[in-house]
Design an enzyme around this catalytic site. Sequence first.
Site, PDB file in Angstrom:
ATOM      1  N   GLY A  49       0.854  -1.094   0.528  1.00 20.68           N
ATOM      2  CA  GLY A  49      -0.094  -0.249  -0.133  1.00 20.68           C
ATOM      3  C   GLY A  49       0.445   1.213   0.196  1.00 20.68           C
ATOM      4  O   GLY A  49       1.773   0.793   0.857  1.00 20.68           O
ATOM      5  N   GLN A  54       2.721  10.053   1.309  1.00 16.11           N
ATOM      6  CA  GLN A  54       4.392   9.308   1.382  1.00 16.11           C
ATOM      7  C   GLN A  54       5.065   9.470   0.197  1.00 16.11           C
ATOM      8  O   GLN A  54       6.077   9.032   0.621  1.00 16.11           O
ATOM      9  CB  GLN A  54       3.700   7.627   1.478  1.00 16.11           C
ATOM     10  CG  GLN A  54       3.428   7.170   2.619  1.00 16.11           C
ATOM     11  CD  GLN A  54       3.311   5.699   2.359  1.00 16.11           C
ATOM     12  OE1 GLN A  54       2.461   5.412   2.521  1.00 16.11           O
ATOM     13  NE2 GLN A  54       4.361   5.179   3.393  1.00 16.11           N
ATOM     14  N   CYS A  97       5.864  -0.900   7.203  1.00 14.77           N
ATOM     15  CA  CYS A  97       5.505   0.874   6.455  1.00 14.77           C
ATOM     16  C   CYS A  97       7.176   1.458   5.833  1.00 14.77           C
ATOM     17  O   CYS A  97       7.746   1.996   6.154  1.00 14.77           O
ATOM     18  CB  CYS A  97       4.939   2.255   7.265  1.00 14.77           C
ATOM     19  SG  CYS A  97       4.345   3.438   7.026  1.00 14.77           S
ATOM     20  N   LEU A  98       6.426   1.979   4.739  1.00 17.75           N
ATOM     21  CA  LEU A  98       7.331   2.402   3.399  1.00 17.75           C
ATOM     22  C   LEU A  98       8.302   3.143   4.108  1.00 17.75           C
ATOM     23  O   LEU A  98       9.482   3.588   4.345  1.00 17.75           O
ATOM     24  CB  LEU A  98       7.011   2.304   2.507  1.00 17.75           C
ATOM     25  CG  LEU A  98       6.353   0.895   1.517  1.00 17.75           C
ATOM     26  CD1 LEU A  98       6.308   1.338   0.324  1.00 17.75           C
ATOM     27  CD2 LEU A  98       7.857   0.400   0.993  1.00 17.75           C
ATOM     28  N   HIS A 139      -4.663   0.860   7.716  1.00 13.87           N
ATOM     29  CA  HIS A 139      -3.745   2.162   7.804  1.00 13.87           C
ATOM     30  C   HIS A 139      -3.379   3.000   7.032  1.00 13.87           C
ATOM     31  O   HIS A 139      -2.644   4.158   6.919  1.00 13.87           O
ATOM     32  CB  HIS A 139      -2.036   0.805   6.953  1.00 13.87           C
ATOM     33  CG  HIS A 139      -1.066   1.326   7.396  1.00 13.87           C
ATOM     34  ND1 HIS A 139      -0.021   1.182   8.438  1.00 13.87           N
ATOM     35  CD2 HIS A 139      -0.096   1.968   6.307  1.00 13.87           C
ATOM     36  CE1 HIS A 139       1.806   1.215   8.117  1.00 13.87           C
ATOM     37  NE2 HIS A 139       1.062   2.249   6.930  1.00 13.87           N
ATOM     38  N   GLU A 140      -3.387   3.035   5.312  1.00 12.88           N
ATOM     39  CA  GLU A 140      -3.213   4.132   4.246  1.00 12.88           C
ATOM     40  C   GLU A 140      -4.532   4.764   4.501  1.00 12.88           C
ATOM     41  O   GLU A 140      -3.574   6.313   4.261  1.00 12.88           O
ATOM     42  CB  GLU A 140      -3.653   3.210   3.082  1.00 12.88           C
ATOM     43  CG  GLU A 140      -2.717   1.644   2.556  1.00 12.88           C
ATOM     44  CD  GLU A 140      -1.005   2.397   2.619  1.00 12.88           C
ATOM     45  OE1 GLU A 140      -0.813   4.179   2.726  1.00 12.88           O
ATOM     46  OE2 GLU A 140      -0.241   1.251   3.127  1.00 12.88           O
ATOM     47  N   HIS A 143      -2.527   7.326   6.934  1.00 16.47           N
ATOM     48  CA  HIS A 143      -1.246   8.267   6.127  1.00 16.47           C
ATOM     49  C   HIS A 143      -2.219   9.218   5.953  1.00 16.47           C
ATOM     50  O   HIS A 143      -2.095  10.355   5.792  1.00 16.47           O
ATOM     51  CB  HIS A 143      -1.430   7.639   5.098  1.00 16.47           C
ATOM     52  CG  HIS A 143      -0.161   6.474   5.624  1.00 16.47           C
ATOM     53  ND1 HIS A 143       0.915   7.025   6.283  1.00 16.47           N
ATOM     54  CD2 HIS A 143       0.173   5.094   5.031  1.00 16.47           C
ATOM     55  CE1 HIS A 143       1.698   6.588   6.406  1.00 16.47           C
ATOM     56  NE2 HIS A 143       1.716   5.249   5.941  1.00 16.47           N
TER      57      HIS A 143
HETATM   58 ZN    ZN Z   1       2.822   3.658   6.150  1.00 20.17          ZN
END
Ligand code: ZN
Length: 174
Positions: A49, A54, A97-98, A139-140, A143
């Site tokens: 995701g 991000q 998480c990236l 989660h997304e 963000h």
């Molecule tokens: Zn993330």
Amino acid sequence: MSILKVARMGHPVLRECARPLEVDEISTPRIQRLIDDMFDTMHDSQGIGLAGPQVHESIRLFVAGVDGDEGTMPPVVIINPEITQVGSATEEDWEGCLSIPDIRGQVPRAADIRVQALDRYGKQLSMTANGYPARVIQHETDHLDGVLFFDRMKSFRSLTFLEEYSRYWSSRDE
Ligand code: ZN
């Protein structure tokens, strides 16, 4: 198409509340190219995701796709999402998480959700999700509100570097 730079924890854009996209804006070449680049960036970093903030775009848009032991969700583009919990079940499971590279931690999430959103064509999208795909969507969506998964953890005791996660905690080979 190109690989975008991913903002890491500490960059202020990750703590902003992102703005909704106008329907007319979704079909513009800029947003369509951004969506394609976000999929490229997500796949390049083996993510499941990736949200607008991000990649330094403070807009309510994310891409996701899950294909693994934990569950399957075909690639989706989700814009201006509204999430509602279905039932009251919660589950605690691992997340990464990236924007927080090489760290894993256990996060409680609603097990079942309903999602109302727009797709990449600006059409209404309504779906339900369960388990791991539901976790990814929550989660997304976080963000988009400037929330990172650390903020949702009940305790930091499970925080683990990826190498130790793979060695001690992963149920599968990675
Ligand atoms: Zn993330």
